[in-house]
Scaffold this motif. Structure first.
Motif, PDB file in Angstrom:
ATOM      1  N   GLY A   1     -39.845  32.810  -2.323  1.00  0.00           N
ATOM      2  CA  GLY A   1     -40.340  33.505  -3.501  1.00  0.00           C
ATOM      3  C   GLY A   1     -40.645  32.566  -4.654  1.00  0.00           C
ATOM      4  O   GLY A   1     -40.054  31.494  -4.763  1.00  0.00           O
TER       5      GLY A   1
ATOM      6  N   ASP B   1     -40.912  36.314   0.603  1.00  0.00           N
ATOM      7  CA  ASP B   1     -41.845  36.582  -0.494  1.00  0.00           C
ATOM      8  C   ASP B   1     -41.590  37.908  -1.219  1.00  0.00           C
ATOM      9  O   ASP B   1     -42.258  38.198  -2.205  1.00  0.00           O
ATOM     10  CB  ASP B   1     -43.304  36.506  -0.043  1.00  0.00           C
ATOM     11  N   TRP B   2     -40.681  38.726  -0.759  1.00  0.00           N
ATOM     12  CA  TRP B   2     -40.285  39.922  -1.486  1.00  0.00           C
ATOM     13  C   TRP B   2     -39.213  39.520  -2.483  1.00  0.00           C
ATOM     14  O   TRP B   2     -38.368  38.667  -2.198  1.00  0.00           O
ATOM     15  CB  TRP B   2     -39.710  40.970  -0.532  1.00  0.00           C
TER      16      TRP B   2
ATOM     17  N   PRO C   1     -44.877  41.380  -2.516  1.00  0.00           N
ATOM     18  CA  PRO C   1     -45.555  40.199  -3.069  1.00  0.00           C
ATOM     19  C   PRO C   1     -46.806  40.522  -3.885  1.00  0.00           C
ATOM     20  O   PRO C   1     -47.066  39.868  -4.898  1.00  0.00           O
ATOM     21  CB  PRO C   1     -45.912  39.373  -1.829  1.00  0.00           C
ATOM     22  N   GLU C   2     -47.560  41.535  -3.493  1.00  0.00           N
ATOM     23  CA  GLU C   2     -48.804  41.837  -4.210  1.00  0.00           C
ATOM     24  C   GLU C   2     -48.572  42.383  -5.617  1.00  0.00           C
ATOM     25  O   GLU C   2     -49.497  42.448  -6.415  1.00  0.00           O
ATOM     26  CB  GLU C   2     -49.693  42.790  -3.407  1.00  0.00           C
TER      27      GLU C   2
ATOM     28  N   GLN D   1     -46.201  41.007  -7.681  1.00  0.00           N
ATOM     29  CA  GLN D   1     -45.506  39.961  -8.422  1.00  0.00           C
ATOM     30  C   GLN D   1     -46.507  39.072  -9.155  1.00  0.00           C
ATOM     31  O   GLN D   1     -47.553  38.722  -8.614  1.00  0.00           O
ATOM     32  CB  GLN D   1     -44.690  39.089  -7.460  1.00  0.00           C
TER      33      GLN D   1
END
Length: 169
Positions: free
Chosen positions: A25, A139-140, A157-158, A160
């Motif tokens: 992340g 990535d979460w 992720p989209e 952030q």
């Protein structure tokens, strides 16, 4: 304009992809003007510190590689000085994220996957809102609303935005 180009290149080039370890992340420092200690390991001594330079607008860009004992193993670069790279461990309480998507509602999940149950919803999200990061997985980011311990969940992720300058939509 030239500085903006270097900033945007720095944001893309010096994030998670520049390291052999698997990044889980990308985050930012909380929006407070404090020195944040950088530790040698998850339980070790302070080896350095980092701070957002709000006068020069030189912000810390942070990639997380591991989380253990409420600390994150990180690689820190700076938006205006991408040659300065610091490795170490940071307490999770100093890490956060902006929101990237401006739909009417962003759903956070109970688990880090899209087909999970909804944990809480963010109504009319704005980039200025800042969420504490409590955990990361592929990535979460597991986030918590500032000053509201009941609102927490996994952010896809989209949604952030780890850009300290401008919205990511």
């Amino acid at each position: 304009m030239r500085n903006l180009l270097f900033i945007l290149l720095g944001l893309g080039l010096f994030g998670c992809m520049q390291r052999k370890e698997q990044c889980i992340g990308n985050v930012l420092l909380i929006p407070m003007q404090v020195y944040v200690p950088l530790y040698q390991n998850e339980e070790g001594n302070i080896i350095d510190s980092i701070i957002n330079d709000t006068i020069q607008e030189n912000y810390a860009l942070i990639g997380i590689y591991q989380i253990k004992n409420d600390r994150a193993k990180v690689k820190v670069t700076f938006s205006m000085d991408s040659l300065t790279i610091k490795d170490g461990w940071i307490e999770m309480k100093y890490l956060g994220i902006h929101l990237a998507h401006y739909s009417d509602t962003i759903k956070t999940m109970l688990h880090p996957r899209l087909n999970s149950e909804i944990s809480f919803e963010i109504k009319n999200p704005q980039w200025e809102e800042f969420y504490m990061v409590k955990n990361a997985c592929k990535d979460w980011l597991y986030i918590q609303r500032l000053n509201c311990s009941q609102d927490h969940g996994w952010l896809a992720p989209e949604y952030q935005c780890d850009n300290p300058y401008t919205p990511c939509n």
